[in-house]
Design a protein around this motif. Sequence first.
Motif, PDB file in Angstrom:
ATOM      1  N   ILE A   1      37.285 135.105  90.441  1.00  0.00           N
ATOM      2  CA  ILE A   1      36.400 135.097  91.596  1.00  0.00           C
ATOM      3  C   ILE A   1      37.205 135.297  92.879  1.00  0.00           C
ATOM      4  O   ILE A   1      38.400 134.999  92.925  1.00  0.00           O
ATOM      5  N   PRO A   2      36.569 135.816  93.920  1.00  0.00           N
ATOM      6  CA  PRO A   2      37.297 136.089  95.172  1.00  0.00           C
ATOM      7  C   PRO A   2      38.049 134.876  95.718  1.00  0.00           C
ATOM      8  O   PRO A   2      39.146 135.016  96.250  1.00  0.00           O
ATOM      9  N   ALA A   3      37.498 133.682  95.587  1.00  0.00           N
ATOM     10  CA  ALA A   3      38.185 132.483  96.090  1.00  0.00           C
ATOM     11  C   ALA A   3      39.528 132.291  95.396  1.00  0.00           C
ATOM     12  O   ALA A   3      40.502 131.853  96.020  1.00  0.00           O
ATOM     13  N   GLU A   4      39.609 132.618  94.102  1.00  0.00           N
ATOM     14  CA  GLU A   4      40.884 132.495  93.383  1.00  0.00           C
ATOM     15  C   GLU A   4      41.922 133.455  93.938  1.00  0.00           C
ATOM     16  O   GLU A   4      43.101 133.124  94.011  1.00  0.00           O
ATOM     17  N   VAL A   5      41.494 134.633  94.309  1.00  0.00           N
ATOM     18  CA  VAL A   5      42.416 135.622  94.868  1.00  0.00           C
ATOM     19  C   VAL A   5      42.903 135.149  96.227  1.00  0.00           C
ATOM     20  O   VAL A   5      44.108 135.190  96.530  1.00  0.00           O
TER      21      VAL A   5
END
Length: 153
Positions: free
Chosen positions: A104-108
């Motif tokens: 997910i974008p938050a992980e990136v």
Amino acid sequence: MSGVCANDLPTGRELESSLQLVAIRPLGVGYSRAISPSNGQPKSNGQAEATNKAILSGLKKRLEGAKGRWAEELLSVLWAYRTTPRRSTGETPFSLTYRAEAVIPAEVNLCSTRVARFTSDENEKLMVKELNLLEKHRDVAAIRLAEYQQKLV
């Protein structure tokens, strides 16, 4: 069905005002073109109806009165739909397609462990290995779905 483009994607008005949407192709859900013998109207299949209902519900939550922005919000709603585990199978549609969980974008942005240890070559090897096991993964999900449906009866 009025308001449908030549490529079977819904127009804005169709998406905003109707629960009977044509399925959106990137989800891989087909739209049945069968004609109902009782009223001569097209009818869709149950899977497409359930998917459309979930997508429309997600859009309504994201828009909160600003319905003209549905096109900008659609990708976020589809991403949420594809990466949310289904109660019936315990799997996400994404994992049943790729045999992997989405990053997910938050992980990136936060540079999670998965992102920090990512290497392109290793990822490619793992994806090939996981794709070879995809059919077994889908079979397990189908068994879970059958068990879930039995509990409902």
